[in-house]
Design an enzyme around this catalytic site. Structure first.
Site, mmCIF file in Angstrom:
data_model
loop_
_atom_site.group_PDB
_atom_site.id
_atom_site.type_symbol
_atom_site.label_atom_id
_atom_site.label_comp_id
_atom_site.label_asym_id
_atom_site.label_seq_id
_atom_site.Cartn_x
_atom_site.Cartn_y
_atom_site.Cartn_z
ATOM 1 N N TYR A 163 31.669 20.336 54.168
ATOM 2 C CA TYR A 163 32.554 21.206 53.168
ATOM 3 C C TYR A 163 33.523 20.452 52.604
ATOM 4 C CZ TYR A 163 30.186 25.122 55.566
ATOM 5 O OH TYR A 163 29.095 25.839 56.200
ATOM 6 N N ASN A 217 33.193 24.627 64.386
ATOM 7 C CA ASN A 217 31.965 23.721 63.697
ATOM 8 C C ASN A 217 32.371 22.739 63.097
ATOM 9 O OD1 ASN A 217 29.473 23.115 62.601
ATOM 10 N ND2 ASN A 217 29.173 25.535 61.814
#
Length: 161
Positions: free
Chosen positions: A132, A125
């Site tokens: 993040y 991902n």
């Protein structure tokens, strides 16, 4: 147009479960979902909840969610948050909703004096990993998630493993 974040309320297990199903499909794990709306309801709104959910709304409409629980670090001697799931509907992305959910949970940690805020991400991902990291997240390369479930859990529970 604004984002607001609030705790999930009794009667919203269906909403939370709908987010879980869409997240599972996005994660290519739809077949792994064995939870039901009733199970989510009992976990979030039963007599002794140990998991919590925050709903992100965009102009009053549900746009995303974060489902989390408290964990504990023996090394730090304090609790933290483990983010089990976070998801923003695709048509609501790029509006700061995911960032607002992370900010909300980080603030909760800071206000309670908790030591850390952790979650897992699927290694394929790349968009989520980049997001993040933009928040300051460190990917822990030296740690591997271990899990026992299903038949292996049953065997271990009976001492057969």
């Amino acid at each position: 147009m604004t984002v607001s974040i609030r705790p999930a309320r009794p009667g919203e297990a269906g909403l939370v479960f709908s987010f879980v199903r869409v997240l599972a499909a996005y994660s290519r794990l739809a077949q792994a979902v064995v939870a039901t709306e009733a199970m989510i309801d009992a976990a979030l709104f039963g007599p002794d909840p140990r998991v919590f959910c925050d709903i992100a709304e965009w102009d009053g409409a549900p746009a995303g969610f974060a489902l989390w629980f408290a964990n504990f670090s023996t090394f730090r001697g304090r609790h933290g948050i483990y983010l089990e799931d976070i998801f923003v509907r695709p048509d609501h992305r790029r509006r700061g909703i995911g960032r607002a959910l992370f900010h909300h949970l980080a603030r909760r940690c800071a206000e309670r004096g908790w030591a850390r805020f952790e979650w897992s991400v699927l290694d394929w991902n790349a968009p989520s990993i980049a997001f993040y990291q933009s928040l300051g997240a460190e990917l822990l390369k030296d740690w591997t998630v271990c899990r026992i479930s299903g038949e292996a859990l049953a065997r271990l529970a009976t001492g057969a493993a």
